[in-house]
Design a protein around this motif. Sequence first.
Motif, PDB file in Angstrom:
ATOM      1  N   ALA A 204       7.510  15.386 -41.816  1.00 46.54           N
ATOM      2  CA  ALA A 204       8.832  16.015 -43.334  1.00 46.54           C
ATOM      3  C   ALA A 204       9.746  16.157 -42.786  1.00 46.54           C
ATOM      4  CB  ALA A 204       8.504  16.785 -44.215  1.00 46.54           C
ATOM      5  N   PHE A 205       9.888  17.310 -41.802  1.00 45.83           N
ATOM      6  CA  PHE A 205      11.283  17.898 -41.451  1.00 45.83           C
ATOM      7  C   PHE A 205      12.484  16.579 -40.107  1.00 45.83           C
ATOM      8  CE2 PHE A 205      13.594  19.782 -37.592  1.00 45.83           C
ATOM      9  CZ  PHE A 205      14.196  20.671 -37.751  1.00 45.83           C
ATOM     10  N   TYR A 206      11.584  16.036 -39.659  1.00 46.99           N
ATOM     11  CA  TYR A 206      12.839  15.421 -39.091  1.00 46.99           C
ATOM     12  C   TYR A 206      12.950  13.693 -40.285  1.00 46.99           C
ATOM     13  CZ  TYR A 206      10.796  16.474 -34.444  1.00 46.99           C
ATOM     14  OH  TYR A 206      10.570  16.725 -33.167  1.00 46.99           O
ATOM     15  N   GLU A 207      12.242  13.543 -41.438  1.00 42.81           N
ATOM     16  CA  GLU A 207      12.682  12.740 -42.364  1.00 42.81           C
ATOM     17  C   GLU A 207      14.175  12.464 -42.840  1.00 42.81           C
ATOM     18  OE1 GLU A 207      11.141  11.381 -46.405  1.00 42.81           O
ATOM     19  OE2 GLU A 207       9.836  12.006 -45.333  1.00 42.81           O
ATOM     20  N   GLN A 208      13.978  14.503 -42.921  1.00 48.01           N
ATOM     21  CA  GLN A 208      14.846  15.272 -43.344  1.00 48.01           C
ATOM     22  C   GLN A 208      16.523  14.944 -42.090  1.00 48.01           C
ATOM     23  OE1 GLN A 208      15.392  15.477 -46.692  1.00 48.01           O
ATOM     24  NE2 GLN A 208      12.902  14.957 -46.807  1.00 48.01           N
ATOM     25  N   ALA A 209      16.159  15.328 -40.726  1.00 48.38           N
ATOM     26  CA  ALA A 209      16.954  15.788 -40.419  1.00 48.38           C
ATOM     27  C   ALA A 209      17.902  14.289 -39.838  1.00 48.38           C
ATOM     28  CB  ALA A 209      16.222  16.371 -39.080  1.00 48.38           C
ATOM     29  N   MET A 210      16.736  12.998 -39.591  1.00 50.85           N
ATOM     30  CA  MET A 210      17.605  12.150 -39.390  1.00 50.85           C
ATOM     31  C   MET A 210      19.146  11.444 -40.926  1.00 50.85           C
ATOM     32  SD  MET A 210      16.311  10.980 -36.690  1.00 50.85           S
ATOM     33  CE  MET A 210      16.783  13.279 -36.082  1.00 50.85           C
TER      34      MET A 210
ATOM     35  N   ASP B 276      13.349  22.190 -45.371  1.00 50.84           N
ATOM     36  CA  ASP B 276      13.884  22.338 -46.686  1.00 50.84           C
ATOM     37  C   ASP B 276      15.666  22.768 -46.584  1.00 50.84           C
ATOM     38  OD1 ASP B 276      14.277  22.844 -49.929  1.00 50.84           O
ATOM     39  OD2 ASP B 276      14.744  24.630 -49.020  1.00 50.84           O
ATOM     40  N   LEU B 277      15.601  23.025 -45.549  1.00 51.55           N
ATOM     41  CA  LEU B 277      17.111  23.541 -45.233  1.00 51.55           C
ATOM     42  C   LEU B 277      17.397  22.523 -44.454  1.00 51.55           C
ATOM     43  CD1 LEU B 277      19.549  25.214 -44.914  1.00 51.55           C
ATOM     44  CD2 LEU B 277      18.513  26.370 -42.137  1.00 51.55           C
ATOM     45  N   MET B 278      17.414  21.148 -44.043  1.00 55.15           N
ATOM     46  CA  MET B 278      17.146  19.935 -43.958  1.00 55.15           C
ATOM     47  C   MET B 278      17.500  18.997 -44.680  1.00 55.15           C
ATOM     48  SD  MET B 278      18.047  20.085 -40.114  1.00 55.15           S
ATOM     49  CE  MET B 278      18.672  21.386 -40.572  1.00 55.15           C
ATOM     50  N   ARG B 279      17.195  19.153 -45.402  1.00 58.31           N
ATOM     51  CA  ARG B 279      17.519  18.724 -46.855  1.00 58.31           C
ATOM     52  C   ARG B 279      18.616  19.148 -47.611  1.00 58.31           C
ATOM     53  NH1 ARG B 279      16.726  19.217 -52.243  1.00 58.31           N
ATOM     54  NH2 ARG B 279      15.238  21.045 -51.667  1.00 58.31           N
ATOM     55  N   ARG B 280      18.709  19.934 -47.523  1.00 63.27           N
ATOM     56  CA  ARG B 280      19.564  20.834 -48.967  1.00 63.27           C
ATOM     57  C   ARG B 280      21.126  20.387 -47.437  1.00 63.27           C
ATOM     58  NH1 ARG B 280      19.476  26.026 -49.043  1.00 63.27           N
ATOM     59  NH2 ARG B 280      17.441  26.579 -48.311  1.00 63.27           N
TER      60      ARG B 280
END
Length: 270
Positions: A95-101, A33-37
Amino acid sequence: MALASSPDLSVTRDQHVARIELSRPPHNFVDADLMRRLAEALFCLDEDESCRAIVLASGVGTFCAGADFSGTAQAGASGASGASSASDVSRDPSAFYEQAMKLYRSRKPIVAAVEGAAIGAGLGLALLADFRVTCRAARFSANFNRLGFHPGFGMSVTLPRLVGEQQAALLFYTGRRIDGAEAVRIGLADALVDQGEVLSRATALAHEIAASAPLAVESTRETLRLGLAERVVAANRRELEIQRVQFATADFREGVAAMAERRAPLFQRR
């Protein structure tokens, strides 16, 4: 897209420089969530023509101690590398990596103000930036192998890109922690300052960048990083596949237990 601040992610402005501050005490563990934001904040600043450079900083004294896959990052309830147990860490990190990328698709130059720990995924977050300003008290570590699994966050591309394959291999294989002075010596960081001056020096560098022609800076950055996002995403795809296998091993469970118990791990190749 509206640019909104929250208690754990704030965005402030100083003329042409924006500052993004992560504040998840005590260790700034990050999650999907933080990576997304964070990605949304970067994309908003991409669309803001008055923003010419970005400072990425911490509001809690630690840059980022790692990724949290347990959903407890904001509460700071995690342990080693953002993991309170092997089962927490081994939940599917896709999900974490999807946002981080997504972070690698941003267009404005970023200066990271690295104080305290930049460990695991926290190191990956620091490597996202164009430049890193740090101090002797900072600690950098790619501790994945020491925990029993393959590095992630695309770091198999971003770390050797900065320090060379030999130094990257040494940091990966040993999981050793290095201080800010050593980070600057090997090219992992760009400037070493006194501990209380990290943010101000990072901000000064961002203002220096912002004084150059923005169209020229952004196009030069695009050329210098041409193909980087694609290479990082491709590497991360492989990293994730290997991690999923290794999260199920006894060595991974031992690595996490040893870290939590502050002892040397006893790996058995199984």
